[in-house]
Design a protein around this motif. Sequence first.
Motif, PDB file in Angstrom:
ATOM      1  N   GLN A  65       0.817  -1.208   0.000  1.00 34.01           N
ATOM      2  CA  GLN A  65       0.000   0.000   0.000  1.00 34.01           C
ATOM      3  C   GLN A  65       0.856   1.266   0.000  1.00 34.01           C
ATOM      4  OE1 GLN A  65      -3.233  -0.248  -0.255  1.00 34.01           O
ATOM      5  NE2 GLN A  65      -3.886   1.882  -0.019  1.00 34.01           N
ATOM      6  N   PHE A  93      -1.090  -4.178   3.166  1.00 35.83           N
ATOM      7  CA  PHE A  93      -2.522  -4.048   3.446  1.00 35.83           C
ATOM      8  C   PHE A  93      -3.255  -5.249   2.876  1.00 35.83           C
ATOM      9  CE2 PHE A  93      -1.404  -0.017   4.842  1.00 35.83           C
ATOM     10  CZ  PHE A  93      -2.492   0.773   5.210  1.00 35.83           C
ATOM     11  N   ASP A 126      -7.296  -6.297   1.959  1.00 37.51           N
ATOM     12  CA  ASP A 126      -8.690  -5.844   1.835  1.00 37.51           C
ATOM     13  C   ASP A 126      -8.846  -4.408   2.326  1.00 37.51           C
ATOM     14  OD1 ASP A 126      -9.442  -8.372   0.858  1.00 37.51           O
ATOM     15  OD2 ASP A 126      -9.720  -9.137   2.907  1.00 37.51           O
ATOM     16  N   ARG A 179      -7.173  -2.825   4.577  1.00 44.33           N
ATOM     17  CA  ARG A 179      -6.842  -2.584   5.981  1.00 44.33           C
ATOM     18  C   ARG A 179      -5.372  -2.912   6.228  1.00 44.33           C
ATOM     19  NH1 ARG A 179     -11.135  -5.402   9.875  1.00 44.33           N
ATOM     20  NH2 ARG A 179      -9.906  -4.139  11.343  1.00 44.33           N
ATOM     21  N   ASP A 180      -4.774  -2.132   7.101  1.00 43.97           N
ATOM     22  CA  ASP A 180      -3.362  -2.329   7.441  1.00 43.97           C
ATOM     23  C   ASP A 180      -3.209  -3.635   8.215  1.00 43.97           C
ATOM     24  OD1 ASP A 180      -0.704  -2.132   8.103  1.00 43.97           O
ATOM     25  OD2 ASP A 180      -0.850  -0.137   9.022  1.00 43.97           O
ATOM     26  N   THR A 181      -2.340  -4.512   7.726  1.00 41.81           N
ATOM     27  CA  THR A 181      -2.081  -5.767   8.435  1.00 41.81           C
ATOM     28  C   THR A 181      -1.159  -5.556   9.626  1.00 41.81           C
ATOM     29  OG1 THR A 181      -0.115  -6.311   7.142  1.00 41.81           O
ATOM     30  CG2 THR A 181      -2.250  -7.040   6.261  1.00 41.81           C
TER      31      THR A 181
END
Length: 233
Positions: free
Chosen positions: A123, A170, A172, A174-176
Motif C-alpha cells: 500500500q 494491506f 482488503d 486494511r493495514d495488516t
Amino acid sequence: MLRRSFLAGGMAAASACARPLPEPETTRAVAPALPPAPLPMPARYGAVLGEPYPVPAVPDGVVPPHLWRQEVTNPFPDHPEGAIIVDPDAASLHLVIPNRRAMRYGVSVGAAGFSWAGQAVVQFRRSWPRWKVPDEMIVRQPDLAPYSVANGGMDPGPGNPLGARALYLFQDGRDTLYRIHGGCEPEYLGKAVSSGCIRLLDQDAIDLGERVAHHAPVTVLKSLKPGAVAALY
C-alpha cells in the motif's frame, strides 16, 4: 671347546657388526590449522552513500552466499511480474521480474508465535520510516510505550528497527501491521527472530524499494515448521 668358543666369538662379532635398530621417531608438533579467511561480501553490500543516514558495509564472513541478493530463474511462474513471494522456511523473498527471472533476497522472518502467512498488497513505500509500535506489542513490551502510535513513533535513523526502507502491507484495504523492511542485523539474516515482519539487510531493502511497484501483490507462504500460526488468507 675350541669349536664352541669359535662359534660364540663369531656370533659376538656378528652382533657387533649388525646395524643398530633405529631409535623411535619423536612425534613432531603439528601447528594448528588456521581458520579459513572470511568470505568477502560482494561490492553491492558495501557502505551506501547518499542516504540521509549512514548504511554501513556488511562485514565479511557473516552472511552466507545463499542469502546474498541475486537474480535467479523464477521459481514461482504462476505469479505475475512484479509480485513478491516470501518463503519463510527458505528465508527468501522473490520479486518476479521479466523473462522468467526473479530477484532473490535473504530475509529474517517472524519467530515462533509471531510468523504469519497470507495475501496482501504494497500500500505504501517509505524511505527511512518512523516506527509506530502497535498497541499489542506494547502490551508485551511496555518499555516501547514512548514509540506508540499515540506518541508519534520512533524517529528514523540507525536505531530505528525499520531501517532504510519499509513496504506497508494491506489486506482488503486494511493495514495488516506487517511490514517488509530493512534494519536486519547481518548475524540474524536467515533466522526466525522478528515479531512477525519480514526483515532484509538495508542494502537489499533499498534495492527492493526501487524495484517494487505501488500495489504490488505480496504472498507470504505458510511455514511448514512446527509452531507456525494460522494463515491470514
